[in-house]
Design a protein around this motif. Structure first.
Motif, PDB file in Angstrom:
ATOM      1  N   GLN A 132       0.807  -1.211   0.000  1.00 36.09           N
ATOM      2  CA  GLN A 132       0.000   0.000   0.000  1.00 36.09           C
ATOM      3  C   GLN A 132       0.849   1.273   0.000  1.00 36.09           C
ATOM      4  O   GLN A 132       0.309   2.378   0.009  1.00 36.09           O
ATOM      5  N   SER A 133       2.169   1.108  -0.027  1.00 32.33           N
ATOM      6  CA  SER A 133       3.066   2.262   0.081  1.00 32.33           C
ATOM      7  C   SER A 133       3.338   2.909  -1.279  1.00 32.33           C
ATOM      8  O   SER A 133       3.214   2.279  -2.335  1.00 32.33           O
ATOM      9  N   ASP A 134       3.741   4.184  -1.246  1.00 29.68           N
ATOM     10  CA  ASP A 134       4.153   4.881  -2.459  1.00 29.68           C
ATOM     11  C   ASP A 134       5.414   4.243  -3.047  1.00 29.68           C
ATOM     12  O   ASP A 134       5.586   4.218  -4.276  1.00 29.68           O
ATOM     13  N   THR A 135       6.277   3.732  -2.183  1.00 31.56           N
ATOM     14  CA  THR A 135       7.511   3.080  -2.647  1.00 31.56           C
ATOM     15  C   THR A 135       7.193   1.946  -3.600  1.00 31.56           C
ATOM     16  O   THR A 135       7.791   1.823  -4.677  1.00 31.56           O
ATOM     17  N   ARG A 137       4.253   1.408  -5.227  1.00 30.15           N
ATOM     18  CA  ARG A 137       3.507   1.866  -6.404  1.00 30.15           C
ATOM     19  C   ARG A 137       4.401   2.544  -7.434  1.00 30.15           C
ATOM     20  O   ARG A 137       4.172   2.441  -8.637  1.00 30.15           O
ATOM     21  N   LYS A 138       5.457   3.212  -6.982  1.00 31.33           N
ATOM     22  CA  LYS A 138       6.355   3.907  -7.900  1.00 31.33           C
ATOM     23  C   LYS A 138       7.307   2.958  -8.615  1.00 31.33           C
ATOM     24  O   LYS A 138       7.696   3.214  -9.761  1.00 31.33           O
TER      25      LYS A 138
END
Length: 363
Positions: A132-135, A137-138
């Motif tokens: 669920q983290s931006d890390t 997803r990026k």
């Protein structure tokens, strides 16, 4: 008169000190001889059971790798974006770096050519948080592998059992693999102590576990004597948790059927949290007991839940079955698929697991 008493007391004190030193020296010598009779500590089951490496130790030549071909990261490093591997593996003691670099991730790199990161996990909750983290997803990895021991999968799933997305995860897409030529090394289990201190501490530790913690290692009889290279090849050493964490008591207050359903749901929820950005696979490392069950002569309590069977039948394309190929290798007479003195796979077992994973990823 006073002087004579002082001299006598001083003399007695010296004798007492000498006696104490002699007793301590004799104890040290005795513990050292006891440690020497066991052999140098190598396997985890022999260590926690205070058992002899000379009786249960690995007695063949193994083949490992000259280097480790995966990067070990802390969870905080992963969350801060330091993971650069094309394959991300979450795992436990079956996946941590091993002596002689035999760990299955090295075989996976050899078969796939894909770079690999490894993060040791506690529960599924941390994995879900990463998904669920931006890390994530990026920069989602090309594939993610979740490895959990059979005896611990319920405990690792427990903190995530309140989630509700139990839908079957989608079929995982195949990856393009580019096998590499990776240098190998030959090795043997060491038979010498590194120092007197090791001999002394090993002897003391063995005595302590035999006297204070009996039963941590369970020694059961086998109907075959060709499955291990050890001197006691007709015996199977297993971890006590291979028994107690599969009894009904281990799943209380849940009924086994409910615990199995909730564990499966928790796994689906975590994989679905990746939202299809990376294909996610589950690998359950079978307990040693499970693979050698056909030849165990001692009656052991039956499993309240057979997680290997539950996931094999209900998990779909994300489940990597390593129980079947490991069992097939043992049935075919391959020695030391698991180490005779240890809970974990030998180089043979790790090679089988790494090959099966690579085949699955490229299928």
């Amino acid at each position: 008169m006073h002087r004579e008493i002082t001299i006598t007391n001083t003399h007695n004190a010296k004798l007492f000190s000498i006696l104490i030193v002699l007793v301590m020296a004799l104890c040290a010598i005795g513990i050292s001889l006891f440690g020497n009779s066991l052999g140098p500590p190598v396997g985890d089951l022999t260590r926690i059971g205070g058992l002899s490496e000379k009786n249960y130790g690995f007695r063949r030549e193994g083949i490992g790798f000259t280097d480790n071909h995966f990067t070990v990261l802390r969870y905080d490093d992963l969350m801060s974006g330091k993971g650069k591997g094309q394959i991300l593996t979450f795992g436990d003691s079956f996946s941590t770096p091993k002596d002689h670099n035999i760990t299955w991730q090295n075989t996976l790199y050899e078969k796939s050519g894909l770079t690999i990161d490894f993060v040791e996990i506690e529960t599924l909750k941390e994995i879900r948080k990463f998904f669920q983290s931006d890390t994530f997803r990026k920069a989602p990895p090309k594939a993610i592998i979740l490895e959990m021991g059979e005896r611990t999968i319920f405990r690792r799933a427990l903190p995530n059992m309140e989630q509700v997305n139990c839908a079957m995860p989608p079929k995982q897409p195949a990856l393009t693999l580019s096998p590499q030529t990776v240098p190998r090394i030959r090795w043997k289990q060491r038979t010498d102590f590194a120092s007197f201190d090791e001999r002394l501490s090993w002897g003391a530790l063995a005595l302590r576990f035999r006297l204070l913690k009996p039963g941590k290692t369970v020694d059961v009889a086998l109907s075959r004597s060709d499955l291990f290279s050890s001197s006691r090849s007709d015996r199977l050493l297993i971890y006590q948790s291979d028994i107690i964490r599969h009894t009904e008591r281990a799943f209380l207050p849940m009924e086994p059927e409910v615990a199995a359903k909730k564990t499966l749901c928790a796994m689906h929820d975590v994989i679905n949290a990746a939202n299809g950005l990376s294909p996610v696979y589950l690998l359950i490392a079978p307990d040693k007991r499970s693979v050698y069950t056909p030849w165990i002569q001692t009656g052991l309590p039956p499993k309240a839940i057979n997680f290997l069977e539950v996931f094999s039948k209900q998990a779909g394309s994300y489940y990597i079955d390593v129980f079947s190929p490991l069992s097939a290798a043992v049935h075919a007479g391959k020695k030391d698929v698991y180490f005779p003195n240890d809970t974990h796979w030998s180089a043979e077992g790790h090679a089988i697991v790494g090959s099966v994973i690579a085949e699955t990823l490229g299928r």
